[in-house]
Design a protein around this motif. Structure first.
Motif, mmCIF file in Angstrom:
data_model
loop_
_atom_site.group_PDB
_atom_site.id
_atom_site.type_symbol
_atom_site.label_atom_id
_atom_site.label_comp_id
_atom_site.label_asym_id
_atom_site.label_seq_id
_atom_site.Cartn_x
_atom_site.Cartn_y
_atom_site.Cartn_z
ATOM 1 N N ALA A 201 0.747 -1.031 0.029
ATOM 2 C CA ALA A 201 0.245 -0.104 -0.177
ATOM 3 C C ALA A 201 0.315 1.523 -0.412
ATOM 4 N N GLU A 202 1.888 1.241 0.852
ATOM 5 C CA GLU A 202 2.799 2.238 0.755
ATOM 6 C C GLU A 202 3.190 2.275 -0.398
ATOM 7 N N ASN A 204 2.750 1.477 -3.440
ATOM 8 C CA ASN A 204 1.600 2.069 -4.066
ATOM 9 C C ASN A 204 1.740 3.629 -4.347
ATOM 10 N N ALA A 205 1.352 3.829 -3.000
ATOM 11 C CA ALA A 205 1.045 5.208 -2.659
ATOM 12 C C ALA A 205 2.164 6.599 -3.021
ATOM 13 N N LYS A 206 3.579 6.010 -3.220
ATOM 14 C CA LYS A 206 4.412 6.510 -3.473
ATOM 15 C C LYS A 206 4.666 6.786 -4.631
ATOM 16 N N ARG A 209 1.465 9.017 -6.759
ATOM 17 C CA ARG A 209 1.400 10.104 -5.829
ATOM 18 C C ARG A 209 1.185 11.431 -7.033
ATOM 19 N N LYS A 214 -6.589 9.346 -7.233
ATOM 20 C CA LYS A 214 -6.637 8.230 -6.088
ATOM 21 C C LYS A 214 -6.587 8.223 -4.951
ATOM 22 N N ILE A 215 -6.764 7.369 -3.903
ATOM 23 C CA ILE A 215 -6.289 7.215 -3.136
ATOM 24 C C ILE A 215 -5.549 6.092 -2.413
ATOM 25 N N LEU A 216 -4.640 5.758 -1.974
ATOM 26 C CA LEU A 216 -4.700 4.212 -2.120
ATOM 27 C C LEU A 216 -3.494 4.521 -0.551
ATOM 28 N N GLN A 217 -4.322 3.315 0.354
ATOM 29 C CA GLN A 217 -4.089 3.185 2.245
ATOM 30 C C GLN A 217 -3.758 1.579 2.406
#
Length: 290
Positions: A201-202, A204-206, A209, A214-217
Motif C-alpha cells: 500500500a505504501e 502504491n501511494a508513492k 502520488r 486516486k487514494i491508495l491506503q
C-alpha cells in the motif's frame, strides 16, 4: 509773262503747304482729344475690369469623430473536461478553495495478518514475470496484464456501459499490475485502492502520488469492512458506487469470506459489487487471519 507764271506757281505751293499744315494740326488735335478720353478712364492700353472679390465662405470645422469601440465577441467555447483532480462542484458548493476526496484510515487493521502478507510479497510466493514494458507484479501471475486480460476486458465493457459510476473501491488492489489498463479507473472522480500488505500500500501511494483521482491506503476488508468517502469540505460519509474484490477470497477461510460478504453487500451501500471466481482448490487458503 514769265514772272507772272512763277508767281502763280509759288502761290499754289504756299496754299498746298498751308493745307498740309492745317491737316496736321487737325490730326494732332484729334489725337490729343482721344488721348485725353483714354487717360481719364484708365491708363493707355488697359481696360478697367470690375473684379468681384468675395471672401471665401467659412468651412465648418467638424468635431473629431470618437473612436469606435470594439465589438464585443463571445469567449471561445471550452470543451468540458472529465473531472479527475477536483470534487464535483455539487459536492463543494459551500466550500472555498480546492476540494479533494478523503477516506479515513482504518484503525482496526490486524497487524499479524498484514505482516503475513508483507512476507508473501517479499518472497514473491505467488510468482512474478517481466511484462512487455519491463515492469512486473509481485501479486502473482494472475495479477499482471496478461493474467488479468479477461478481467480488464470485462471491466472496460462494464464501465463503458455505466459511465455514471464515478467512485470505485478496489480491495485488495495488490501492487496495481493491471489497473492502469482500465481507462475508467484513471478518469473516474475517485479510485480507492486498499491492500492488507502495508509495504504494498505504501509503495502504491508513492508510485502513483501524481494521480489526483486516486487514494491508495493500507486496508483490510475483514477488519475494516467497506470504506466510505467524504471531502475536505463536507465530512458526510458517502458510499462508493462500485466495490471490486478480485483474487482475494481464495486466500481466506470460507467462514471469514462469508463475514466479508455480509459487510460488503449489506453494509457498504454500494450500487455494484464485482468479484472474481477461482478454480476449486484449497492450496491457496493460507488464512492469514488465523
Amino acid at each position: 509773262q514769265h514772272s507772272s507764271c512763277r508767281d502763280v506757281s509759288c502761290g499754289k505751293m504756299k496754299r498746298w503747304w498751308m493745307w498740309l499744315v492745317s491737316l496736321n494740326l487737325v490730326a494732332l488735335v484729334i489725337s490729343l482729344a482721344t488721348l485725353g478720353r483714354r487717360t481719364s478712364c484708365a491708363p493707355l492700353g488697359l481696360r478697367a475690369t470690375a473684379v468681384n472679390v468675395t471672401p471665401p465662405a467659412a468651412v465648418p470645422v467638424m468635431p473629431p469623430v470618437p473612436p469606435v469601440p470594439p465589438v464585443p465577441t463571445a469567449p471561445p467555447e471550452v470543451a468540458p473536461q472529465v473531472p479527475v483532480a477536483q470534487v464535483d462542484s455539487t459536492l463543494a458548493s459551500d466550500c472555498g478553495g480546492e476540494t479533494r476526496f478523503v477516506v479515513e484510515p482504518c484503525a482496526e487493521l490486524m497487524a499479524d495478518a498484514a505482516h503475513r502478507f508483507d512476507e508473501i510479497y517479499a518472497r514473491q510466493s505467488w510468482g512474478s514475470r517481466v511484462q512487455e514494458l519491463g515492469t512486473h507484479t509481485k501479486s502473482g501471475l494472475g495479477s499482471d496484464m496478461k493474467g488479468a486480460f479477461d478481467w480488464i476486458t470485462g471491466l472496460t465493457k462494464f464501465f463503458n456501459q455505466n459511465p455514471e459510476l464515478q467512485t470505485i473501491a478496489d480491495i485488495p488492489s495488490g501492487d496495481m499490475g493491471w489497473q492502469m489498463a482500465v481507462r475508467h479507473l484513471n478518469t473516474a472522480k475517485l479510485y480507492f485502492g486498499g491492500d492488507i500488505a502495508k509495504t504494498v500500500a505504501e509503495d502504491n501511494a508513492k508510485r502513483y502520488r501524481t494521480h489526483e483521482n486516486k487514494i491508495l491506503q493500507h486496508w483490510d476488508l475483514f477488519s475494516c469492512g467497506a470504506p466510505k468517502w467524504s471531502t475536505t469540505c463536507n465530512s458526510t460519509k458517502n458510499s462508493f458506487d462500485v466495490i471490486m474484490i478480485r483474487d482475494a477470497f481464495q486466500h481466506i477461510a470460507i467462514s471469514k469470506v462469508q463475514q466479508i460478504l455480509r459487510k460488503v453487500i449489506l453494509n457498504s451501500g454500494a450500487k455494484w459489487f464485482i468479484t472474481s471466481s477461482y478454480p476449486a482448490t484449497d492450496t491457496l487458503r493460507t488464512d492469514p487471519y488465523g
